[in-house]
Design a protein around this motif. Structure first.
Motif, PDB file in Angstrom:
ATOM      1  N   GLU A 154       0.831  -1.207   0.000  1.00  0.00           N
ATOM      2  CA  GLU A 154       0.000   0.000   0.000  1.00  0.00           C
ATOM      3  C   GLU A 154       0.866   1.258   0.000  1.00  0.00           C
ATOM      4  O   GLU A 154       0.548   2.251  -0.656  1.00  0.00           O
ATOM      5  CB  GLU A 154      -0.926  -0.012   1.220  1.00  0.00           C
ATOM      6  CG  GLU A 154      -1.822   1.213   1.332  1.00  0.00           C
ATOM      7  CD  GLU A 154      -2.800   1.360   0.168  1.00  0.00           C
ATOM      8  OE1 GLU A 154      -3.206   2.491  -0.118  1.00  0.00           O
ATOM      9  OE2 GLU A 154      -3.123   0.334  -0.460  1.00  0.00           O
ATOM     10  N   GLU A 155       1.978   1.250   0.729  1.00  0.00           N
ATOM     11  CA  GLU A 155       2.862   2.416   0.776  1.00  0.00           C
ATOM     12  C   GLU A 155       3.468   2.693  -0.594  1.00  0.00           C
ATOM     13  O   GLU A 155       3.564   3.854  -1.015  1.00  0.00           O
ATOM     14  CB  GLU A 155       3.960   2.188   1.810  1.00  0.00           C
ATOM     15  CG  GLU A 155       3.446   2.135   3.243  1.00  0.00           C
ATOM     16  CD  GLU A 155       4.556   1.917   4.231  1.00  0.00           C
ATOM     17  OE1 GLU A 155       5.670   1.534   3.791  1.00  0.00           O
ATOM     18  OE2 GLU A 155       4.329   2.114   5.438  1.00  0.00           O
ATOM     19  N   TYR A 156       3.860   1.632  -1.305  1.00  0.00           N
ATOM     20  CA  TYR A 156       4.440   1.827  -2.635  1.00  0.00           C
ATOM     21  C   TYR A 156       3.361   2.207  -3.651  1.00  0.00           C
ATOM     22  O   TYR A 156       3.646   2.922  -4.618  1.00  0.00           O
ATOM     23  CB  TYR A 156       5.182   0.569  -3.082  1.00  0.00           C
ATOM     24  CG  TYR A 156       6.580   0.467  -2.505  1.00  0.00           C
ATOM     25  CD1 TYR A 156       7.669   0.975  -3.206  1.00  0.00           C
ATOM     26  CD2 TYR A 156       6.809  -0.122  -1.267  1.00  0.00           C
ATOM     27  CE1 TYR A 156       8.954   0.891  -2.693  1.00  0.00           C
ATOM     28  CE2 TYR A 156       8.087  -0.213  -0.744  1.00  0.00           C
ATOM     29  CZ  TYR A 156       9.160   0.296  -1.457  1.00  0.00           C
ATOM     30  OH  TYR A 156      10.428   0.217  -0.943  1.00  0.00           O
ATOM     31  N   ARG A 157       2.135   1.749  -3.465  1.00  0.00           N
ATOM     32  CA  ARG A 157       1.039   2.176  -4.345  1.00  0.00           C
ATOM     33  C   ARG A 157       0.789   3.667  -4.195  1.00  0.00           C
ATOM     34  O   ARG A 157       0.570   4.380  -5.181  1.00  0.00           O
ATOM     35  CB  ARG A 157      -0.231   1.383  -4.040  1.00  0.00           C
ATOM     36  CG  ARG A 157      -0.284   0.019  -4.702  1.00  0.00           C
ATOM     37  CD  ARG A 157      -1.705  -0.522  -4.736  1.00  0.00           C
ATOM     38  NE  ARG A 157      -2.188  -0.818  -3.397  1.00  0.00           N
ATOM     39  CZ  ARG A 157      -2.104  -2.014  -2.824  1.00  0.00           C
ATOM     40  NH1 ARG A 157      -1.556  -3.026  -3.475  1.00  0.00           N
ATOM     41  NH2 ARG A 157      -2.580  -2.211  -1.608  1.00  0.00           N
ATOM     42  N   ARG A 158       0.803   4.153  -2.953  1.00  0.00           N
ATOM     43  CA  ARG A 158       0.623   5.594  -2.741  1.00  0.00           C
ATOM     44  C   ARG A 158       1.812   6.375  -3.294  1.00  0.00           C
ATOM     45  O   ARG A 158       1.643   7.476  -3.837  1.00  0.00           O
ATOM     46  CB  ARG A 158       0.463   5.873  -1.247  1.00  0.00           C
ATOM     47  CG  ARG A 158      -0.846   5.359  -0.652  1.00  0.00           C
ATOM     48  CD  ARG A 158      -2.041   6.199  -1.089  1.00  0.00           C
ATOM     49  NE  ARG A 158      -3.261   5.713  -0.471  1.00  0.00           N
ATOM     50  CZ  ARG A 158      -3.735   6.185   0.692  1.00  0.00           C
ATOM     51  NH1 ARG A 158      -3.100   7.148   1.333  1.00  0.00           N
ATOM     52  NH2 ARG A 158      -4.860   5.694   1.189  1.00  0.00           N
TER      53      ARG A 158
END
Length: 306
Positions: A154-158
């Motif tokens: 999720e952090e890399y998607r953001r």
């Protein structure tokens, strides 16, 4: 009440145009970015900010003075600068012993910090260190993301969404082949993010389609993710909401197949084909026997006149 929050009535036509530019619109303006140096930014961080500013121009504002602030602890100064310069994106650079060569990239929603991700610079090659022809100012780049990490975490998607917002540039209605000359490539592997910048060279290939080569023009950055400040799912969903006027209206009784062919459905009353008027021809005329069969099989007798 803050000085930037009060209601301002324009006194000149120039001020009126300035305020109208900042009003909410159905199609928003191109997002501007502000680049800010921290109170203890070193030469590496300063060069990175200058190179990112060169890529982002003319949709960027560079603050040359140092600002002593810590975005993860106090965000009021960033929100103040965002209102003052009408910027919804920011890049903050700092350096200290605990977090050397530090970059904080983030974006605003309604002049409040929405997402914020801290990145550490491990390796840096500047624009001026690579002696190649550069792309003109304001060139819209093509963005390429490589690596499964951008889709798994999720952090890399953001972070991917944030980088797209930061570098996408203006929305254009048409694209010409010669204008596709700048590529920004981001690779996520083994916990690191590699940013590379290339210029597209169109070479002769002996046919209509040119042969494409990529030439490194800089800057090159090897980054590692440190801290994150992500918006909640509800706030993030609210920031993605679009006006109803921009949503495409659904057309009834129209469908498309996998090949893009459009089909329309027409609603008609049930037809009685026996009453259908056809072309009048001698061959289509009914004989007396057929008419009598339709009337019930009894033909009326003709009476002789006396």
């Amino acid at each position: 009440m803050d000085a930037l929050d009060r209601v301002v009535k324009p006194k000149t036509k120039r001020a009126k145009r300035f305020l109208e530019k900042r009003e909410p619109k159905l199609t928003e303006n191109t997002k501007n970015a502000m680049l800010i140096k921290g109170g203890n930014a070193n030469s590496t961080v300063t060069e990175v900010l200058k190179d990112i500013y060169a890529l982002k121009k003319p949709f960027a504002v560079m603050y040359k003075k140092k600002n002593i602030t810590r975005p993860f602890e106090d965000q009021t100064s960033l929100e103040f600068f965002s209102k003052k310069s009408d910027c919804s994106l920011f890049l903050f650079g700092s350096h200290n012993k605990k977090r050397p060569n530090n970059l904080i990239v983030g974006r605003m929603f309604d002049y409040h910090v929405l997402d914020m991700i801290e990145l550490g610079i491990e390796n840096f090659v500047s624009l001026k260190d690579i002696k190649n022809n550069k792309c003109p100012e304001g060139t819209k780049p093509m963005l390429i993301f490589a690596g499964d990490t951008f889709d798994l975490s999720e952090e890399y998607r953001r972070l991917k969404s944030l980088l797209i917002d930061f570098f996408r540039g203006p929305t254009v209605p048409n694209i010409r082949l010669a204008g596709l000359e700048h590529v920004l490539h981001f690779t996520a592997v083994d916990g690191k993010i590699y940013m590379r910048s290339y210029k597209v060279l169109l070479k002769k290939s002996g046919c209509k389609i040119p042969r494409i080569e990529l030439e490194d023009i800089g800057p090159s950055l090897d980054l590692v993710m440190r801290r994150t400040h992500l918006a909640s799912d509800d706030l993030y969903k609210l920031s993605l909401k679009q006006p109803k006027a921009l949503k495409p209206k659904k057309k009834k009784n129209i469908s498309h197949d996998v090949f893009g062919t459009t089909y329309g459905r027409i609603h008609m009353q049930k037809q009685d084909l026996s009453k259908l008027q056809t072309r009048k021809m001698k061959g289509l005329k009914k004989r007396p026997a057929e008419k009598s069969a339709e009337d019930g099989g009894i033909s009326p007798k003709k009476t002789k006149s006396v």
